[in-house]
Motif scaffolding. Structure first.
Motif, PDB file in Angstrom:
ATOM      1  N   UNK A   1       0.819  -1.217   0.000  1.00 56.36           N
ATOM      2  CA  UNK A   1       0.000   0.000   0.000  1.00 56.36           C
ATOM      3  C   UNK A   1       0.847   1.259   0.000  1.00 56.36           C
ATOM      4  N   UNK A   2       1.989   1.200   0.666  1.00 56.21           N
ATOM      5  CA  UNK A   2       2.870   2.369   0.665  1.00 56.21           C
ATOM      6  C   UNK A   2       3.410   2.623  -0.744  1.00 56.21           C
ATOM      7  N   UNK A   3       3.731   1.529  -1.462  1.00 53.42           N
ATOM      8  CA  UNK A   3       4.236   1.672  -2.828  1.00 53.42           C
ATOM      9  C   UNK A   3       3.145   2.143  -3.781  1.00 53.42           C
ATOM     10  N   UNK A   4       1.895   1.760  -3.485  1.00 60.09           N
ATOM     11  CA  UNK A   4       0.771   2.140  -4.346  1.00 60.09           C
ATOM     12  C   UNK A   4      -0.403   2.549  -3.466  1.00 60.09           C
ATOM     13  N   UNK A   5      -0.459   3.833  -3.047  1.00 64.23           N
ATOM     14  CA  UNK A   5      -1.544   4.297  -2.168  1.00 64.23           C
ATOM     15  C   UNK A   5      -2.939   4.128  -2.769  1.00 64.23           C
ATOM     16  N   UNK A   6      -3.030   3.986  -4.094  1.00 57.17           N
ATOM     17  CA  UNK A   6      -4.331   3.799  -4.748  1.00 57.17           C
ATOM     18  C   UNK A   6      -4.755   2.330  -4.769  1.00 57.17           C
ATOM     19  N   UNK A   7      -3.942   1.451  -4.233  1.00 55.44           N
ATOM     20  CA  UNK A   7      -4.281   0.034  -4.207  1.00 55.44           C
ATOM     21  C   UNK A   7      -5.560  -0.179  -3.401  1.00 55.44           C
ATOM     22  N   UNK A   8      -6.512  -0.980  -3.911  1.00 49.51           N
ATOM     23  CA  UNK A   8      -7.774  -1.202  -3.185  1.00 49.51           C
ATOM     24  C   UNK A   8      -7.531  -1.827  -1.816  1.00 49.51           C
ATOM     25  N   UNK A   9      -8.387  -1.503  -0.876  1.00 45.04           N
ATOM     26  CA  UNK A   9      -8.280  -2.087   0.454  1.00 45.04           C
ATOM     27  C   UNK A   9      -8.770  -3.525   0.418  1.00 45.04           C
ATOM     28  N   UNK A  10      -8.307  -4.313   1.375  1.00 44.35           N
ATOM     29  CA  UNK A  10      -8.702  -5.720   1.474  1.00 44.35           C
ATOM     30  C   UNK A  10     -10.112  -5.789   2.062  1.00 44.35           C
ATOM     31  N   UNK A  11     -11.087  -6.142   1.227  1.00 46.16           N
ATOM     32  CA  UNK A  11     -12.483  -6.202   1.681  1.00 46.16           C
ATOM     33  C   UNK A  11     -12.971  -7.633   1.843  1.00 46.16           C
ATOM     34  N   UNK A  12     -12.067  -8.610   1.766  1.00 48.74           N
ATOM     35  CA  UNK A  12     -12.464 -10.011   1.877  1.00 48.74           C
ATOM     36  C   UNK A  12     -12.084 -10.618   3.221  1.00 48.74           C
ATOM     37  N   UNK A  13     -11.053 -10.102   3.863  1.00 53.12           N
ATOM     38  CA  UNK A  13     -10.609 -10.640   5.148  1.00 53.12           C
ATOM     39  C   UNK A  13     -10.662  -9.536   6.207  1.00 53.12           C
ATOM     40  N   UNK A  14     -10.287  -9.904   7.426  1.00 45.27           N
ATOM     41  CA  UNK A  14     -10.308  -8.949   8.535  1.00 45.27           C
ATOM     42  C   UNK A  14      -8.946  -8.302   8.774  1.00 45.27           C
ATOM     43  N   UNK A  15      -8.022  -8.444   7.816  1.00 41.95           N
ATOM     44  CA  UNK A  15      -6.673  -7.921   8.005  1.00 41.95           C
ATOM     45  C   UNK A  15      -6.665  -6.415   8.239  1.00 41.95           C
ATOM     46  N   UNK A  16      -7.453  -5.679   7.461  1.00 44.45           N
ATOM     47  CA  UNK A  16      -7.483  -4.219   7.617  1.00 44.45           C
ATOM     48  C   UNK A  16      -7.917  -3.848   9.039  1.00 44.45           C
ATOM     49  N   UNK A  17      -8.893  -4.564   9.552  1.00 50.21           N
ATOM     50  CA  UNK A  17      -9.387  -4.268  10.905  1.00 50.21           C
ATOM     51  C   UNK A  17      -8.329  -4.608  11.953  1.00 50.21           C
ATOM     52  N   UNK A  18      -7.619  -5.720  11.757  1.00 48.13           N
ATOM     53  CA  UNK A  18      -6.535  -6.077  12.673  1.00 48.13           C
ATOM     54  C   UNK A  18      -5.494  -4.970  12.716  1.00 48.13           C
ATOM     55  N   UNK A  19      -5.227  -4.366  11.546  1.00 44.07           N
ATOM     56  CA  UNK A  19      -4.198  -3.326  11.459  1.00 44.07           C
ATOM     57  C   UNK A  19      -4.701  -1.958  11.916  1.00 44.07           C
ATOM     58  N   UNK A  20      -5.948  -1.902  12.377  1.00 46.42           N
ATOM     59  CA  UNK A  20      -6.427  -0.660  12.982  1.00 46.42           C
ATOM     60  C   UNK A  20      -7.382   0.150  12.150  1.00 46.42           C
ATOM     61  N   UNK A  21      -7.796  -0.373  10.978  1.00 44.23           N
ATOM     62  CA  UNK A  21      -8.732   0.417  10.160  1.00 44.23           C
ATOM     63  C   UNK A  21     -10.145   0.283  10.712  1.00 44.23           C
ATOM     64  N   UNK A  22     -10.784   1.413  10.950  1.00 40.95           N
ATOM     65  CA  UNK A  22     -12.182   1.435  11.385  1.00 40.95           C
ATOM     66  C   UNK A  22     -13.052   1.722  10.162  1.00 40.95           C
TER      67      UNK A  22
END
Length: 485
Positions: free
Chosen positions: A241-262
């Motif tokens: 994501x740092x290399x490509x800020x426009x990369x889509x977020x992960x909407x299939x798993x809970x990884x984003x939530x684990x990393x602190x995304x609300x």
């Protein structure tokens, strides 16, 4: 207003105390004036207070999905006990005299309508509602890159703490070491990774426990596996994501939530994670304390009647702010959300809604639940095992199972669930669950123990060293018998 039931009002209360206080006001006839508008959409009245002047409260249902509550009291809780008392008085059948809408409320209604018109005009000028709803929000790339850099730094710190713990050996961990690690773990709060921080705190809490050492170490190893996976997958994802800020977020798993995304509702809508015209029936409910997160959690298990999916609702109430956040409770009506937002997840995705209507549950609803139950235990177990293989997945998924009967083994003092094909599944109380439910099974009516449907939570039973299922509720053609409360 058929939807205005006692259970509906219960759901409005912030907590059990507010609910009790509101019911007490209605029961003690604390409302010398109870009024309703000619169209029945407005309830208003006066409630006796501690001062000379009564409190004036109202409940405006001109828009049933988003009612407006008003009260002249200074309470910071909302809806306050006076509004709840007014509504409980109505649901209890107390007499409400018909009276024209007070001028001040009529004026407030008019202002609200004008604000709504301005919103519609603004939406129209920006394009159609559909296109506006799907338009992608712009990302502040500089801010995102800075946040990701901090998160990566936090994962580096976590990795050092985990290595420090593993190298010293779990058997050598004493109170002094745990205290030092707990102090160091507080630094993780500076790196925007609250889910990761909570996972490490959970490991420390496990090592502090005074239970059987073998059980403690088994749980600790599982938690270390989770942390290792979070560090590895989290780092890979963040670097991409740092290399490509426009990369889509992960909407299939809970990884984003684990990393602190609300997840914001607008984001879920943008990623088409919203459903309309759904109907939900709650099958189980519990409240528990999450010491690692520092929060009280209210958790409901729901079935989406049309699809049969089992979803979870969770309300998080931080210890410091718990009294100002509405406390969820059991719901017995069928809920029809205006929009149902579905968070990324697997078997039991988390859901949320903002507005909804209620109706009493009917026998057809219970029959619909039963028709969605899984009848093959081997297939259900296979699906559960496939999920729990992933360290980041929920290790205690919930499923709905049809059963032919429940048997009790005298030798092992176990309960066995038999599917229609004669395959068996062990029922047991899972570690970490606050309430034991299997001892309640012999107390149920005999007709509830044969040919019905059971909501179960799967998990690994340490004593039996095998997969087991804890019964949460039994669904018959006429009711939901809840074993957990």
């Amino acid at each position: 207003m058929n939807y205005l039931t006692e259970s509906y009002v219960d759901g409005l209360a912030l907590n059990g105390a507010a609910m009790k206080n509101g019911k007490d006001l209605a029961r003690k006839n604390s409302f010398p004036k109870l009024r309703k508008s000619p169209d029945g959409e407005l309830l208003f009245g006066e409630c006796k207070g501690s001062g000379k002047e009564p409190y004036r409260c109202s409940a405006d249902f001109v828009k049933p999905d988003s009612p407006v509550f008003r009260c002249s009291c200074p309470s910071r809780q909302f809806p306050c006990k006076h509004i709840l008392g007014l509504l409980y008085a109505y649901t209890a059948g107390q007499a409400f005299d018909t009276e024209e809408i007070p001028p001040d409320i009529a004026e407030k209604r008019e202002k609200a309508e004008k604000r709504e018109e301005k919103k519609k005009e603004a939406a129209a000028s920006a394009g159609s509602d559909t296109e506006a709803g799907k338009s992608k929000r712009k990302t502040n790339k500089n801010a995102l890159v800075k946040k990701i850099a901090a998160q990566l730094e936090g994962l580096d710190l976590l990795e050092k703490l985990v290595h420090q713990l593993v190298q010293s050996g779990l058997g050598s961990v004493d109170a002094k070491t745990l205290k030092m690690l707990a102090e160091q773990s507080k630094q993780l709060g500076n790196y925007y990774i609250p889910g990761v921080q909570a996972a490490f705190k959970q490991l420390l809490l496990q090592l502090e426990a005074q239970d059987n050492k073998e059980t403690i170490y088994t749980l600790a190893v599982e938690q270390l596996t989770l942390l290792h996976t979070l560090i590895k997958k989290g780092r890979e994802h963040l670097i991409q994501r740092m290399a490509d800020p426009d990369m889509p977020m992960d909407t299939e798993t809970t990884l984003e939530e684990w990393l602190g995304h609300a997840w914001q509702l607008a984001e879920l809508r943008e990623h088409d994670r919203v459903q309309k015209e759904t109907k939900l029936l709650q099958l189980s409910f519990r409240s528990y304390t999450d010491e690692a997160r520092g929060e009280y959690v209210d958790e409901g298990v729901w079935m989406e009647l049309q699809s049969g999916h089992i979803h979870i609702t969770r309300t998080y109430r931080p210890f410091r702010a718990a009294k100002f956040i509405r406390e969820d409770d059991s719901v017995f009506d069928v809920i029809q959300p205006t929009e149902l937002f579905v968070y990324p997840g697997e078997l039991n995705a988390r859901i949320r809604w903002e507005e909804a209507s209620f109706r009493p549950a009917q026998p057809d609803d219970y029959v619909s639940v039963q028709s969605r139950a899984r009848s093959s235990y081997p297939e259900a177990v296979k699906q559960v095992k496939n999920q729990i293989k992933n360290p980041l997945s929920d290790k205690q998924p919930v499923l709905l199972l049809a059963f032919d009967e429940i048997q009790q083994s005298e030798e092992e003092d176990l309960f066995i669930l038999l599917d229609p094909q004669g395959k068996s599944l062990v029922l047991a109380d899972l570690p970490g669950e606050q309430e034991r439910t299997t001892p309640l099974l012999p107390l149920l009516p005999k007709e509830a123990l044969k040919g019905q449907t059971m909501l179960v939570k799967f998990g690994h039973d340490m004593k039996l060293n095998r997969l087991a299922a804890q019964p949460l509720s039994i669904i018959t053609p006429t009711e939901v018998i809840r074993l957990q409360y």
